[in-house]
Design a protein around this motif. Structure first.
Motif, PDB file in Angstrom:
ATOM      1  N   TYR A  11      35.242  43.562  44.689  1.00 49.04           N
ATOM      2  CA  TYR A  11      35.913  43.247  43.418  1.00 49.04           C
ATOM      3  C   TYR A  11      34.773  43.076  42.420  1.00 49.04           C
ATOM      4  CZ  TYR A  11      39.892  42.211  46.417  1.00 49.04           C
ATOM      5  OH  TYR A  11      40.907  42.298  47.343  1.00 49.04           O
ATOM      6  N   ILE A  14      31.578  41.300  43.645  1.00 51.86           N
ATOM      7  CA  ILE A  14      31.878  40.464  44.825  1.00 51.86           C
ATOM      8  C   ILE A  14      32.181  41.354  46.027  1.00 51.86           C
ATOM      9  CG2 ILE A  14      33.473  38.746  45.798  1.00 51.86           C
ATOM     10  CD1 ILE A  14      34.065  37.908  42.896  1.00 51.86           C
ATOM     11  N   ALA A  16      33.954  41.626  49.325  1.00 46.96           N
ATOM     12  CA  ALA A  16      35.012  40.909  50.047  1.00 46.96           C
ATOM     13  C   ALA A  16      35.100  41.336  51.503  1.00 46.96           C
ATOM     14  CB  ALA A  16      36.351  41.119  49.351  1.00 46.96           C
ATOM     15  N   ALA A  35      41.152  32.524  57.906  1.00 47.16           N
ATOM     16  CA  ALA A  35      41.494  31.500  56.917  1.00 47.16           C
ATOM     17  C   ALA A  35      41.709  32.129  55.539  1.00 47.16           C
ATOM     18  CB  ALA A  35      40.374  30.464  56.861  1.00 47.16           C
ATOM     19  N   ASN A  36      42.114  31.283  54.599  1.00 51.27           N
ATOM     20  CA  ASN A  36      42.231  31.680  53.194  1.00 51.27           C
ATOM     21  C   ASN A  36      40.956  32.346  52.716  1.00 51.27           C
ATOM     22  OD1 ASN A  36      44.588  31.080  51.892  1.00 51.27           O
ATOM     23  ND2 ASN A  36      44.139  28.883  51.866  1.00 51.27           N
ATOM     24  N   GLY A  37      41.102  33.492  52.057  1.00 52.70           N
ATOM     25  CA  GLY A  37      39.933  34.120  51.439  1.00 52.70           C
ATOM     26  C   GLY A  37      39.030  34.864  52.399  1.00 52.70           C
ATOM     27  N   ALA A  38      39.449  35.018  53.665  1.00 51.58           N
ATOM     28  CA  ALA A  38      38.605  35.706  54.655  1.00 51.58           C
ATOM     29  C   ALA A  38      38.492  37.203  54.366  1.00 51.58           C
ATOM     30  CB  ALA A  38      39.163  35.489  56.057  1.00 51.58           C
ATOM     31  N   GLY A  39      39.499  37.743  53.673  1.00 54.61           N
ATOM     32  CA  GLY A  39      39.474  39.177  53.348  1.00 54.61           C
ATOM     33  C   GLY A  39      40.614  39.963  53.984  1.00 54.61           C
ATOM     34  N   LYS A  40      41.603  39.244  54.522  1.00 50.64           N
ATOM     35  CA  LYS A  40      42.690  39.915  55.252  1.00 50.64           C
ATOM     36  C   LYS A  40      43.495  40.839  54.334  1.00 50.64           C
ATOM     37  CE  LYS A  40      44.586  35.947  56.460  1.00 50.64           C
ATOM     38  NZ  LYS A  40      43.770  35.080  55.593  1.00 50.64           N
ATOM     39  N   THR A  41      43.914  40.289  53.192  1.00 56.24           N
ATOM     40  CA  THR A  41      44.688  41.103  52.247  1.00 56.24           C
ATOM     41  C   THR A  41      43.846  42.260  51.722  1.00 56.24           C
ATOM     42  OG1 THR A  41      45.989  39.189  51.604  1.00 56.24           O
ATOM     43  CG2 THR A  41      45.937  40.999  50.040  1.00 56.24           C
ATOM     44  N   THR A  42      42.573  41.980  51.504  1.00 55.74           N
ATOM     45  CA  THR A  42      41.679  43.034  51.010  1.00 55.74           C
ATOM     46  C   THR A  42      41.636  44.199  51.997  1.00 55.74           C
ATOM     47  OG1 THR A  42      40.351  41.375  49.870  1.00 55.74           O
ATOM     48  CG2 THR A  42      39.310  43.504  50.275  1.00 55.74           C
ATOM     49  N   GLU A  82      51.828  40.621  50.673  1.00 59.94           N
ATOM     50  CA  GLU A  82      51.819  39.159  50.610  1.00 59.94           C
ATOM     51  C   GLU A  82      52.634  38.713  49.402  1.00 59.94           C
ATOM     52  OE1 GLU A  82      47.904  37.506  50.147  1.00 59.94           O
ATOM     53  OE2 GLU A  82      48.583  35.533  50.765  1.00 59.94           O
ATOM     54  N   GLU A 162      51.050  38.485  55.880  1.00 61.67           N
ATOM     55  CA  GLU A 162      51.546  37.106  55.974  1.00 61.67           C
ATOM     56  C   GLU A 162      53.076  37.011  55.943  1.00 61.67           C
ATOM     57  OE1 GLU A 162      49.447  34.080  55.480  1.00 61.67           O
ATOM     58  OE2 GLU A 162      47.553  34.966  54.840  1.00 61.67           O
ATOM     59  N   GLN A 194      47.986  33.974  58.667  1.00 62.16           N
ATOM     60  CA  GLN A 194      47.204  32.733  58.764  1.00 62.16           C
ATOM     61  C   GLN A 194      47.729  31.891  59.914  1.00 62.16           C
ATOM     62  OE1 GLN A 194      46.120  29.977  55.579  1.00 62.16           O
ATOM     63  NE2 GLN A 194      46.391  31.715  54.196  1.00 62.16           N
TER      64      GLN A 194
HETATM   65  P1  ATP Z   1      44.670  34.672  51.629  1.00 59.72           P
HETATM   66  O1  ATP Z   1      45.259  34.348  52.915  1.00 59.72           O
HETATM   67  O2  ATP Z   1      44.341  33.466  50.795  1.00 59.72           O
HETATM   68  O3  ATP Z   1      45.369  35.756  50.873  1.00 59.72           O
HETATM   69  P2  ATP Z   1      42.773  36.659  52.487  1.00 59.72           P
HETATM   70  O4  ATP Z   1      42.110  36.512  53.819  1.00 59.72           O
HETATM   71  O5  ATP Z   1      43.885  37.629  52.402  1.00 59.72           O
HETATM   72  O6  ATP Z   1      43.204  35.245  51.979  1.00 59.72           O
HETATM   73  P3  ATP Z   1      41.621  38.085  50.300  1.00 59.72           P
HETATM   74  O7  ATP Z   1      42.777  37.849  49.395  1.00 59.72           O
HETATM   75  O8  ATP Z   1      41.456  39.431  50.868  1.00 59.72           O
HETATM   76  O9  ATP Z   1      41.617  37.041  51.476  1.00 59.72           O
HETATM   77  O10 ATP Z   1      40.295  37.666  49.511  1.00 59.72           O
HETATM   78  C1  ATP Z   1      38.979  37.913  50.007  1.00 59.72           C
HETATM   79  C2  ATP Z   1      37.950  37.476  48.972  1.00 59.72           C
HETATM   80  O11 ATP Z   1      38.028  38.307  47.812  1.00 59.72           O
HETATM   81  C3  ATP Z   1      38.136  36.046  48.472  1.00 59.72           C
HETATM   82  O12 ATP Z   1      36.877  35.484  48.276  1.00 59.72           O
HETATM   83  C4  ATP Z   1      38.872  36.209  47.171  1.00 59.72           C
HETATM   84  O13 ATP Z   1      38.565  35.157  46.288  1.00 59.72           O
HETATM   85  C5  ATP Z   1      38.309  37.525  46.657  1.00 59.72           C
HETATM   86  N1  ATP Z   1      39.309  38.256  45.854  1.00 59.72           N
HETATM   87  C6  ATP Z   1      40.525  38.646  46.256  1.00 59.72           C
HETATM   88  N2  ATP Z   1      41.175  39.312  45.266  1.00 59.72           N
HETATM   89  C7  ATP Z   1      40.325  39.348  44.218  1.00 59.72           C
HETATM   90  C8  ATP Z   1      40.393  39.887  42.899  1.00 59.72           C
HETATM   91  N3  ATP Z   1      41.466  40.560  42.481  1.00 59.72           N
HETATM   92  N4  ATP Z   1      39.324  39.718  42.093  1.00 59.72           N
HETATM   93  C9  ATP Z   1      38.212  39.061  42.520  1.00 59.72           C
HETATM   94  N5  ATP Z   1      38.084  38.516  43.750  1.00 59.72           N
HETATM   95  C10 ATP Z   1      39.122  38.665  44.599  1.00 59.72           C
END
Ligand code: ATP
Length: 237
Positions: A11, A14, A16, A35-42, A82, A162, A194
């Motif tokens: 991003y 950053i 991810a 966990a939250n923010g691990a990168g799963k959705t990414t 999600e 999720e 999660q």
């Molecule tokens: P969650 O369960 O909270 O959705 P996740 O494991 O799916 O968490 P992601 O949403 O993939 O995690 O986020 C991975 C990293 O990328 C995190 O540090 C998040 O802050 C960052 N991130 C996600 N989306 C964006 C965005 N649109 N712009 C900037 N950073 C992002």
């Protein structure tokens, strides 16, 4: 079926995802926990062409890297995202039909009608509410709708982000039973969760993602008994 090799996602500046390698075989339920923010959705969004990434993603042996999202759907991959992201003012049935948007353009009207009936068989609650605005559904019903909408694209690989988030335990059971049934009916599933215990309870294999890296993988039963997973994700010593 799906091979991800050395995947990085960004991003802006950053990073991810930092070199993720994983795979899904035909007929499997694979879960990605973390966990939250691990990168799963990414990871799911990279597969769908929604996030800038580099590395290699192949589906049935062909690269799907850099494909537009609609081309990924045309290959046989669709996602229930999600937060469900249903179209609240539209009816339940209109939301389902939108899932078949590409197929409408290919004039598959008859098959679409058959598949709509299958979704209503799978989720009778959606049949009862088919003429109501989707925004009036409960959280669990909206999750059913998001899954139904993704299925209307007739995917071979279904991505679930999720699906248990924010749902009452009974509704979580219904959704997980549905996932197992879908697999029996021939859909391969990659599910981000999660809720590690729930996900590993129905999956064949799992991957644990931490700050953009896979730190552990294996059969779901092994992960359920793994000390590191138990401590970090199952809330036990
Ligand atoms: P969650 O369960 O909270 O959705 P996740 O494991 O799916 O968490 P992601 O949403 O993939 O995690 O986020 C991975 C990293 O990328 C995190 O540090 C998040 O802050 C960052 N991130 C996600 N989306 C964006 C965005 N649109 N712009 C900037 N950073 C992002």
């Amino acid at each position: 079926m799906l091979q991800i090799k050395n995947l990085y996602a960004y991003y802006g500046k950053i990073e991810a995802l930092s070199g993720v390698t994983c795979h899904v075989r035909t007929g499997e339920i694979v879960t990605l926990i973390g966990a939250n923010g691990a990168g799963k959705t990414t990871l799911l969004n990279s597969l769908c062409g929604l996030v800038r990434s580099r590395g290699n993603i192949s589906f049935d042996g062909a690269s799907i890297m850099h494909l537009a999202p609609e081309a990924v759907v045309a290959c046989g991959i669709s996602q229930a995202p999600e937060g469900r992201q249903i179209f609240a003012p539209l009816t339940v049935e209109e939301n389902l039909e939108l899932g078949a948007y590409l197929r409408f353009r290919q004039r598959q009207q008859q098959e679409i009608a058959v598949d709509l009936k299958k979704i209503y068989d799978l989720f009778p609650r959606l049949w009862e509410r088919r003429l109501q605005a989707a925004g009036a559904l409960s959280g669990g019903e909206q999750q059913m709708l998001a899954i139904g909408r993704a299925l209307m694209a007739k995917p071979r690989l279904l991505l679930l982000d999720e699906p248990s988030l924010g749902l009452a335990p009974l509704m979580v059971d219904i959704i997980m039973d549905t996932v197992v049934r879908l697999r029996r009916e021939g859909v391969t599933i990659l599910m981000v969760e999660q809720n590690a215990r729930t996900a590993l309870g129905i999956a064949d294999r799992g991957y644990v993602l931490e700050t953009g890296r896979i730190i552990l993988s294996g059969p779901a039963a092994d992960l359920l008994n793994d000390r590191q997973v138990t401590r970090a994700y199952l809330g036990k010593d």
